[in-house]
Design a protein around this motif. Sequence first.
Motif, PDB file in Angstrom:
ATOM      1  N   ARG A 176       0.943  -1.117  -0.046  1.00  9.01           N
ATOM      2  CA  ARG A 176       0.085  -0.040   0.113  1.00  9.01           C
ATOM      3  C   ARG A 176       1.074   1.132   0.047  1.00  9.01           C
ATOM      4  O   ARG A 176       2.006   1.237   0.686  1.00  9.01           O
ATOM      5  N   GLY A 177       0.293   2.268  -0.573  1.00  6.60           N
ATOM      6  CA  GLY A 177       0.883   3.358  -0.720  1.00  6.60           C
ATOM      7  C   GLY A 177       0.283   4.379  -1.650  1.00  6.60           C
ATOM      8  O   GLY A 177      -0.925   4.269  -2.143  1.00  6.60           O
ATOM      9  N   ILE A 178       0.900   5.656  -1.747  1.00  4.89           N
ATOM     10  CA  ILE A 178       0.354   6.645  -2.719  1.00  4.89           C
ATOM     11  C   ILE A 178       0.724   6.358  -4.251  1.00  4.89           C
ATOM     12  O   ILE A 178       2.191   6.570  -4.331  1.00  4.89           O
ATOM     13  N   PRO A 179       0.168   6.059  -5.218  1.00  5.61           N
ATOM     14  CA  PRO A 179       0.458   6.083  -6.423  1.00  5.61           C
ATOM     15  C   PRO A 179       1.061   7.352  -7.108  1.00  5.61           C
ATOM     16  O   PRO A 179       0.351   8.431  -6.854  1.00  5.61           O
ATOM     17  N   ILE A 180       2.323   7.402  -7.552  1.00  7.78           N
ATOM     18  CA  ILE A 180       2.898   8.897  -8.250  1.00  7.78           C
ATOM     19  C   ILE A 180       2.920   8.265  -9.831  1.00  7.78           C
ATOM     20  O   ILE A 180       2.928   9.451 -10.566  1.00  7.78           O
ATOM     21  N   LEU A 181       2.854   7.454 -10.097  1.00  4.97           N
ATOM     22  CA  LEU A 181       2.948   6.737 -11.561  1.00  4.97           C
ATOM     23  C   LEU A 181       2.054   5.847 -11.724  1.00  4.97           C
ATOM     24  O   LEU A 181       2.333   4.487 -11.064  1.00  4.97           O
ATOM     25  N   GLY A 182       1.375   5.617 -12.641  1.00  2.00           N
ATOM     26  CA  GLY A 182       0.392   4.284 -13.183  1.00  2.00           C
ATOM     27  C   GLY A 182       0.725   3.822 -14.410  1.00  2.00           C
ATOM     28  O   GLY A 182       0.591   4.761 -15.489  1.00  2.00           O
ATOM     29  N   ILE A 183       0.756   2.645 -14.874  1.00  2.00           N
ATOM     30  CA  ILE A 183       0.809   2.152 -16.274  1.00  2.00           C
ATOM     31  C   ILE A 183      -0.297   1.233 -16.495  1.00  2.00           C
ATOM     32  O   ILE A 183      -0.227   0.250 -15.926  1.00  2.00           O
ATOM     33  N   ASP A 184      -1.191   1.462 -17.408  1.00  2.00           N
ATOM     34  CA  ASP A 184      -2.283   0.871 -17.669  1.00  2.00           C
ATOM     35  C   ASP A 184      -1.924  -0.524 -18.425  1.00  2.00           C
ATOM     36  O   ASP A 184      -1.433  -0.329 -19.673  1.00  2.00           O
ATOM     37  N   VAL A 185      -1.833  -1.767 -18.160  1.00  2.35           N
ATOM     38  CA  VAL A 185      -1.835  -2.824 -18.800  1.00  2.35           C
ATOM     39  C   VAL A 185      -3.061  -3.807 -19.320  1.00  2.35           C
ATOM     40  O   VAL A 185      -2.858  -4.787 -19.645  1.00  2.35           O
ATOM     41  N   THR A 219       6.803  14.460  -4.365  1.00  5.89           N
ATOM     42  CA  THR A 219       7.042  15.677  -3.427  1.00  5.89           C
ATOM     43  C   THR A 219       5.781  15.829  -2.762  1.00  5.89           C
ATOM     44  O   THR A 219       5.610  15.825  -1.392  1.00  5.89           O
ATOM     45  N   ASN A 220       4.503  15.898  -3.330  1.00  7.41           N
ATOM     46  CA  ASN A 220       3.236  16.102  -2.540  1.00  7.41           C
ATOM     47  C   ASN A 220       2.895  14.812  -1.932  1.00  7.41           C
ATOM     48  O   ASN A 220       2.241  15.246  -0.718  1.00  7.41           O
ATOM     49  N   ALA A 221       3.155  13.586  -2.330  1.00  5.83           N
ATOM     50  CA  ALA A 221       2.988  12.400  -1.452  1.00  5.83           C
ATOM     51  C   ALA A 221       3.413  12.367  -0.262  1.00  5.83           C
ATOM     52  O   ALA A 221       2.910  12.005   0.581  1.00  5.83           O
ATOM     53  N   LEU A 222       4.659  12.890  -0.096  1.00  3.22           N
ATOM     54  CA  LEU A 222       5.408  12.900   1.122  1.00  3.22           C
ATOM     55  C   LEU A 222       4.874  13.638   2.173  1.00  3.22           C
ATOM     56  O   LEU A 222       4.948  13.262   3.444  1.00  3.22           O
ATOM     57  N   ILE A 223       3.786  14.728   1.713  1.00  2.00           N
ATOM     58  CA  ILE A 223       3.336  15.454   2.912  1.00  2.00           C
ATOM     59  C   ILE A 223       1.905  15.250   2.840  1.00  2.00           C
ATOM     60  O   ILE A 223       0.965  15.846   3.593  1.00  2.00           O
ATOM     61  N   ASP A 224       1.271  14.282   2.162  1.00  2.00           N
ATOM     62  CA  ASP A 224      -0.115  13.923   1.981  1.00  2.00           C
ATOM     63  C   ASP A 224      -0.620  13.067   3.129  1.00  2.00           C
ATOM     64  O   ASP A 224      -0.057  12.377   3.633  1.00  2.00           O
ATOM     65  N   PRO A 225      -1.664  13.848   3.913  1.00  2.00           N
ATOM     66  CA  PRO A 225      -2.162  13.394   5.315  1.00  2.00           C
ATOM     67  C   PRO A 225      -2.489  11.977   4.895  1.00  2.00           C
ATOM     68  O   PRO A 225      -2.728  10.941   5.809  1.00  2.00           O
ATOM     69  N   LEU A 226      -2.874  11.242   3.572  1.00  2.00           N
ATOM     70  CA  LEU A 226      -3.350  10.057   3.203  1.00  2.00           C
ATOM     71  C   LEU A 226      -2.305   9.056   3.746  1.00  2.00           C
ATOM     72  O   LEU A 226      -2.515   7.816   3.894  1.00  2.00           O
ATOM     73  N   GLU A 229      -2.767   8.095   7.039  1.00  2.00           N
ATOM     74  CA  GLU A 229      -4.028   7.306   7.069  1.00  2.00           C
ATOM     75  C   GLU A 229      -3.667   5.774   6.697  1.00  2.00           C
ATOM     76  O   GLU A 229      -4.414   4.735   7.229  1.00  2.00           O
ATOM     77  N   LEU A 230      -2.825   5.755   5.626  1.00  2.00           N
ATOM     78  CA  LEU A 230      -2.773   4.260   5.262  1.00  2.00           C
ATOM     79  C   LEU A 230      -1.936   3.518   6.357  1.00  2.00           C
ATOM     80  O   LEU A 230      -1.975   2.348   6.425  1.00  2.00           O
ATOM     81  N   GLU A 231      -1.155   4.309   6.990  1.00  2.00           N
ATOM     82  CA  GLU A 231      -0.339   3.276   7.695  1.00  2.00           C
ATOM     83  C   GLU A 231      -1.193   3.162   9.093  1.00  2.00           C
ATOM     84  O   GLU A 231      -1.114   1.993   9.440  1.00  2.00           O
TER      85      GLU A 231
END
Lengths: 335, 200
Positions: A176-185, A219-226, A229-231
């Motif tokens: 689990r984590g915040i996605p910063i890049l996704g590739i649709d397969v 950079t945004n993910a590092l400070i995202d409250p989410l 929450e995930l933790e």
Amino acid sequence: MKTLFSILFISMSTLLFAQEFKLPALAHSYASYEPYIDAQTMEIHHSKHHQAYVTNLNKALAGTKLATFSLNQLLMDASFRSDAIRNNAGGHYNHSLFWEILAPKEKQTTVIQASFEAAIKAQYGSMDSLKKALTQAASTRFGSGWAWLIVTPDKKLMVTSTGNQDNPIMDVTKDRGIPILGIDVWEHAYYLKYQNKRGDYLSGIFNLIDWGIVSDKYTNALIDPLLSELEKDNWLALKDFHKVMAQTFHPCEDGNFVPLRTRSGELLAKAILFSASKPPVSKDKPNVHKALADLEEQCEKIHELVGKNAKDEVLLKEMTKAHDLFHQVEELCHD
Amino acid sequence: MSFELPTLPYAYDALEPHIDARTMETHHTKHHQAYITNLNNAIAGTDLEGKSIEEILKVCKDMPAVRNNGGGFWNHNLFWECMSPNGGGLPTGELASAINEAFGSFENFQAEFAKAATTRFGSGWAWLCVTNGKLEICSTANQDNPLMGEGCKGTAILALDVWEHAYYLNYQNRRPDYIQSFFHVVNWEFVAGKFAAAKG
């Protein structure tokens, strides 16, 4: 008076926030991703596939209390949601991210933050090795799915993949984590141009990934409250218990007592594990422990009643109590 | 003796306009062939080498490469045979009676089978199976199948591939249109034969 105000406030905020999800516009024209992704694929992918996820998500939420939930809230508790919500909320989130990180070469942001570069170097050695790891995850995902670069709750980068429209925000996924890049397969992402050659599509797509945008997302993910929450949201014993509770209690409500009569022992076993488990720090409170102990006791009572072949109506009454106790635990956890 | 790609009992363009020649050719020579190649590689030098595909599928649950490619091999073998340029129309004889008995009417069967195929999210298959002499409809994900004994059971007598590669060139996102077209090419004679054999 105070109550009246809060009722008014709640219904107004429901009205205000219960807005429908919308298909985001693409930042570039359908044809501008050529030759790596053809215009026809982009158009169908965006205006048909993504649109269908948005439409079906809105349909699944309409008139339910979930209609006011944010997309992240819907995703986080995916194991509690219907397939329609899990699949379509995932489809909407995943494609929205995908469009954001793709850009034709001449439009790409070239600024990659030093911290992101350092993180890649520290964990993968080089950008090339990171791309290799992503390609590996994307080519070995069997069937439909996505490959991801995520920021984990301990603020590390990780490459992972998920099936269908699941994603790493969901509690149904292992990494689990915040996605910063996704590739649709999914095959629909490349079949018109590449057919069975997923590998060629993957080599092509790296020409379209805007690493400047991925860097900003890092950079945004590092400070995202989410992230915190995930933790906190890794209380597996709760999820395990809830699953068996749902599978035994809801049939009872429809007059089918077979699942409960055959699985009351399993329900008790899960309640014992649940009660003995350590709640996430923010939920580790005396009243939570008390509610858990009550729940365990109630499940023990139900198991005994099943053993004595108790009547359906007795079981329904006791199961309703157990179900209420479970929701009490859940509510206590929402601080 | 390694597994081999079966020859199709009809030409690639024989199912036009319902299934286009390019889809049939890519599906057969690329996708099906890749499953076979990868299956042969996955079992080479293991205890599974030399076993029948049915035996392999019963024990492959925890071996992803064997499960995915073995399933892909077996499923497509059945799929090709379930179709014919002279197909479509209605089943007859005992199979027709069994369908009426299990689903009320052929139309109901068609609707239920189409629903299983439409609602399979992602990649997978829809099946018509015989379990203890009775007909049942079910669906599986990816290349899983009823022989693996999860979700679907019984003997599969009709298979429909709903991976996007089975229809995307011609139908794109319109999976329901592809499913309707499939009914125009179903080889009911073949399905009836499978039914009689499965019923015993």
